[in-house]
Scaffold this motif. Structure first.
Motif, mmCIF file in Angstrom:
data_model
loop_
_atom_site.group_PDB
_atom_site.id
_atom_site.type_symbol
_atom_site.label_atom_id
_atom_site.label_comp_id
_atom_site.label_asym_id
_atom_site.label_seq_id
_atom_site.Cartn_x
_atom_site.Cartn_y
_atom_site.Cartn_z
ATOM 1 N N ALA A 26 35.146 -19.935 38.670
ATOM 2 C CA ALA A 26 34.913 -21.379 39.455
ATOM 3 C C ALA A 26 35.998 -22.127 39.147
ATOM 4 O O ALA A 26 36.944 -21.869 37.873
ATOM 5 N N PHE A 27 36.376 -23.008 39.994
ATOM 6 C CA PHE A 27 36.859 -24.398 40.237
ATOM 7 C C PHE A 27 36.544 -24.920 38.970
ATOM 8 O O PHE A 27 35.148 -25.199 38.934
ATOM 9 N N ILE A 28 37.571 -25.454 38.189
ATOM 10 C CA ILE A 28 36.761 -27.001 37.253
ATOM 11 C C ILE A 28 37.903 -28.301 37.893
ATOM 12 O O ILE A 28 39.285 -27.501 36.937
ATOM 13 N N GLY A 31 35.126 -31.035 35.166
ATOM 14 C CA GLY A 31 34.043 -30.918 34.463
ATOM 15 C C GLY A 31 33.268 -31.300 33.828
ATOM 16 O O GLY A 31 31.985 -31.328 33.685
ATOM 17 N N THR A 32 32.846 -33.008 34.553
ATOM 18 C CA THR A 32 31.710 -33.703 34.112
ATOM 19 C C THR A 32 30.501 -32.764 35.023
ATOM 20 O O THR A 32 29.431 -33.044 34.441
ATOM 21 N N ASP A 33 30.345 -31.973 35.885
ATOM 22 C CA ASP A 33 28.977 -31.880 36.648
ATOM 23 C C ASP A 33 29.124 -30.414 35.684
ATOM 24 O O ASP A 33 28.374 -29.818 35.421
ATOM 25 N N ALA A 108 36.794 -37.539 36.024
ATOM 26 C CA ALA A 108 35.399 -36.313 37.145
ATOM 27 C C ALA A 108 36.843 -37.225 38.294
ATOM 28 O O ALA A 108 37.189 -38.418 39.255
ATOM 29 N N SER A 109 36.765 -36.171 39.288
ATOM 30 C CA SER A 109 37.111 -35.736 40.217
ATOM 31 C C SER A 109 36.899 -36.301 41.588
ATOM 32 O O SER A 109 35.034 -36.437 41.863
ATOM 33 N N MET A 110 37.114 -36.527 42.662
ATOM 34 C CA MET A 110 36.760 -36.810 43.924
ATOM 35 C C MET A 110 36.121 -35.752 44.454
ATOM 36 O O MET A 110 34.756 -35.498 45.140
ATOM 37 N N SER A 165 25.483 -37.739 45.069
ATOM 38 C CA SER A 165 26.037 -38.131 44.946
ATOM 39 C C SER A 165 26.527 -39.419 46.347
ATOM 40 O O SER A 165 26.392 -38.954 47.078
ATOM 41 N N ASP A 166 27.307 -40.286 45.514
ATOM 42 C CA ASP A 166 27.137 -42.037 46.198
ATOM 43 C C ASP A 166 28.257 -42.084 47.249
ATOM 44 O O ASP A 166 27.904 -42.253 48.531
ATOM 45 N N VAL A 167 29.178 -41.465 47.395
ATOM 46 C CA VAL A 167 30.930 -41.556 47.923
ATOM 47 C C VAL A 167 30.252 -40.664 49.172
ATOM 48 O O VAL A 167 31.050 -41.751 50.055
HETATM 49 C C1 LIG Z 1 25.723 -38.734 32.866
HETATM 50 C C2 LIG Z 1 25.821 -38.349 34.353
HETATM 51 C C3 LIG Z 1 25.614 -39.759 35.569
HETATM 52 C C4 LIG Z 1 26.388 -39.648 36.854
HETATM 53 N N1 LIG Z 1 26.059 -40.145 37.625
HETATM 54 C C5 LIG Z 1 26.427 -40.365 39.023
HETATM 55 C C6 LIG Z 1 25.875 -41.249 39.894
HETATM 56 O O1 LIG Z 1 25.824 -42.564 39.460
HETATM 57 N N2 LIG Z 1 26.457 -40.891 41.114
HETATM 58 C C7 LIG Z 1 27.485 -39.895 41.511
HETATM 59 O O2 LIG Z 1 27.794 -39.886 42.735
HETATM 60 N N3 LIG Z 1 27.906 -38.873 40.625
HETATM 61 C C8 LIG Z 1 27.543 -39.178 39.199
HETATM 62 N N4 LIG Z 1 27.810 -38.240 38.611
HETATM 63 C C9 LIG Z 1 28.468 -36.694 38.771
HETATM 64 C C10 LIG Z 1 29.724 -37.505 38.608
HETATM 65 O O3 LIG Z 1 30.298 -38.436 39.949
HETATM 66 C C11 LIG Z 1 30.340 -36.061 39.242
HETATM 67 O O4 LIG Z 1 30.214 -34.749 37.861
HETATM 68 C C12 LIG Z 1 31.949 -35.376 39.449
HETATM 69 O O5 LIG Z 1 32.374 -36.709 40.080
HETATM 70 C C13 LIG Z 1 32.266 -33.927 39.416
HETATM 71 O O6 LIG Z 1 33.521 -34.272 39.310
HETATM 72 P P1 LIG Z 1 34.448 -33.371 38.572
HETATM 73 O O7 LIG Z 1 35.732 -33.852 38.969
HETATM 74 O O8 LIG Z 1 33.967 -33.361 37.160
HETATM 75 O O9 LIG Z 1 33.762 -31.973 38.739
HETATM 76 P P2 LIG Z 1 33.664 -30.462 38.564
HETATM 77 O O10 LIG Z 1 32.415 -30.311 37.367
HETATM 78 O O11 LIG Z 1 35.039 -29.858 37.428
HETATM 79 O O12 LIG Z 1 33.557 -29.526 39.740
HETATM 80 C C14 LIG Z 1 32.338 -29.241 40.183
HETATM 81 C C15 LIG Z 1 32.105 -28.764 41.509
HETATM 82 O O13 LIG Z 1 32.960 -28.818 42.198
HETATM 83 C C16 LIG Z 1 33.923 -28.081 42.554
HETATM 84 N N5 LIG Z 1 34.984 -28.161 42.446
HETATM 85 C C17 LIG Z 1 35.518 -29.407 42.169
HETATM 86 N N6 LIG Z 1 37.532 -29.302 42.702
HETATM 87 C C18 LIG Z 1 37.113 -28.690 43.608
HETATM 88 C C19 LIG Z 1 38.102 -29.175 44.496
HETATM 89 N N7 LIG Z 1 39.261 -29.355 44.457
HETATM 90 N N8 LIG Z 1 37.765 -27.477 45.574
HETATM 91 C C20 LIG Z 1 36.575 -26.998 45.521
HETATM 92 N N9 LIG Z 1 35.720 -26.724 44.717
HETATM 93 C C21 LIG Z 1 35.974 -28.251 43.740
HETATM 94 C C22 LIG Z 1 33.586 -27.097 41.416
HETATM 95 O O14 LIG Z 1 34.124 -25.188 40.427
HETATM 96 C C23 LIG Z 1 32.605 -27.297 40.605
HETATM 97 O O15 LIG Z 1 31.453 -26.009 41.264
HETATM 98 C C24 LIG Z 1 27.434 -38.214 37.473
HETATM 99 C C25 LIG Z 1 27.180 -37.570 36.119
HETATM 100 C C26 LIG Z 1 27.001 -37.241 34.850
HETATM 101 C C27 LIG Z 1 27.135 -36.427 34.344
#
Ligand SMILES: Cc1cc2nc3c(=O)[nH]c(=O)nc-3n(C[C@H](O)[C@H](O)[C@H](O)COP(=O)(O)OP(=O)(O)OC[C@H]3O[C@@H](n4cnc5c(N)ncnc54)[C@H](O)[C@@H]3O)c2cc1C
Ligand code: SF4
Length: 331
Positions: A26-28, A31-33, A108-110, A165-167
């Motif tokens: 898996a790509f990371i 990592g917040t999700d 967190a990334s877009m 997701s909000d955005v």
């Molecule tokens: C407590 C909490 C509250 C939150 N509240 C909100 C909220 O109110 N509204 C909201 O919108 N979000 C909310 N979030 C979610 C948060 O915005 C997402 O966890 C975050 O945006 C994910 O981005 P990341 O870079 O950490 O993703 P990661 O955790 O790194 O990855 C998430 C998934 O995306 C995949 N991925 C990542 N980048 C790519 C890429 N470039 N191409 C293909 N696949 C990819 C990964 O393989 C994985 O499956 C909340 C999260 C937490 C933990």
């Protein structure tokens, strides 16, 4: 915690090839999700490929034609603070600022944001309750269980979850495109086609294949962009997912709506665009609340609430109206 191997990618083509060949990889990004899903044992990849070192994927560019290109590795907080985003598409900046917490938005990334998985408690729960998204074929505990937070549009007997997701709601309203690079080259996916409805395969949230890497999200220039607003209603005022949300944008001719864009969050397995309402809103005066309400109601004729979420229908109509009026006040 499930054990895994971590490596770092510095070349997109190699990262795509590795992802395409290895179903356990898996790509990371932030990592917040993904890490939360791994702790909950809802995702158990054996190998994580850290994509944060890939070049040219964190840029936020205001395009000369009035549009935006947002790199998949741009952080939510950077996008929300970007002057081009705030000026051209306030709805995008607001949707980001209403999400998660400051610390999470810094990390967190877009790309990760639009890929995040549902917050349905049965899906996230470590107990072995039936969940077709977590274990295909096991059933849906929410269909006749606790479904207050679940969908009112587009659900199936296999899954009644919503997209968190909000955005994504703002991107759907603005007809953004997800720019993907995969095994056979690049492609652009219209945002409203990126997430799927559950149907009989709710384990698939989106239309990406193995080997697909999101490189950017492009938002075309939109006449409605500047007069736009994101409104989110949740059980507590911060650090909470949407019960119901709306992204609204308008272009006006005097006080009359020339064109409107409306999408809702918290109501379906994907951001839910109110196309019928958008058509009905043309030429309606922003000062005529009854006419605005009537136009919005055209998109709710096919709402199908569950046992515990009938309140979402009226709430969503009110949220759409308020978001539209606030966007209109900016026109
Ligand atoms: C407590 C909490 C509250 C939150 N509240 C909100 C909220 O109110 N509204 C909201 O919108 N979000 C909310 N979030 C979610 C948060 O915005 C997402 O966890 C975050 O945006 C994910 O981005 P990341 O870079 O950490 O993703 P990661 O955790 O790194 O990855 C998430 C998934 O995306 C995949 N991925 C990542 N980048 C790519 C890429 N470039 N191409 C293909 N696949 C990819 C990964 O393989 C994985 O499956 C909340 C999260 C937490 C933990
Ligand atoms: S709504 Fe979807 S995610 Fe939730 S229990 Fe049912 S199948 Fe699982």
């Amino acid at each position: 915690m499930h054990s895994f191997a971590l490596s770092r990618a510095d070349d997109a083509a190699k990262a795509i090839a590795a992802h395409a060949q290895d179903p356990q990889l898996a790509f990371i990004a932030g990592g917040t999700d993904l890490i939360g899903l791994m702790k909950d044992r809802a995702a158990l990849p054996e190998r994580l490929l850290d994509i944060n070192g890939l070049p040219d994927m964190a840029r936020i560019e205001a395009l000369p034609d009035g549009g935006l290109r947002i790199g998949a590795l741009a952080r939510m907080s950077d996008v929300a603070a970007d002057a081009g985003v705030r000026g051209r598409f306030p709805v995008i900046a607001e949707a980001l600022l209403f999400a998660a917490s400051g610390q999470l938005r810094n990390m967190a990334s877009m790309g990760g944001n639009i890929m995040q998985r549902t917050r349905c408690a049965y899906f996230r729960d470590e107990d072995d309750l039936p969940c077709n998204k977590r274990r295909p074929g096991s059933g849906c505990s929410a269909l006749h269980g606790l479904n207050r937070n679940h969908a009112i549009f587009g659900w199936s007997d296999a899954c009644v979850a919503t997209n968190p997701s909000d955005v994504a709601v703002a991107f759907a309203a603005m007809d953004a495109n997800v720019i993907v690079r995969g095994r056979t080259g690049g492609r652009s996916i219209p945002f409203t086609n990126f997430h799927r409805l559950p149907g009989s395969t709710p384990e698939h949230d989106h239309v990406l294949d193995r080997g697909d890497l999101i490189v950017a999200i492009e938002v075309p220039a939109r006449v409605e962009g500047r007069a736009s607003h994101y409104l989110k209603v949740r059980d507590r005022e911060s650090y909470e997912f949407a019960l119901v949300s709306a992204a609204a944008a308008v272009a006006t001719d005097g006080r009359r709506i020339g064109s409107a864009r409306l999408a809702m969050g918290g109501v379906a397995h994907k951001p839910w665009r109110l196309f019928a309402a958008e058509t009905a809103l043309r030429r309606v005066s922003l000062d005529d609340s009854d006419a605005l309400k009537g136009a919005i109601a055209t998109s709710f004729a096919d709402a199908r609430p569950l046992a515990h979420n009938a309140f979402k229908v009226e709430l969503a109509e009110r949220v759409a109206l308020r978001a539209l009026q606030t966007a209109g006040a900016r026109a």
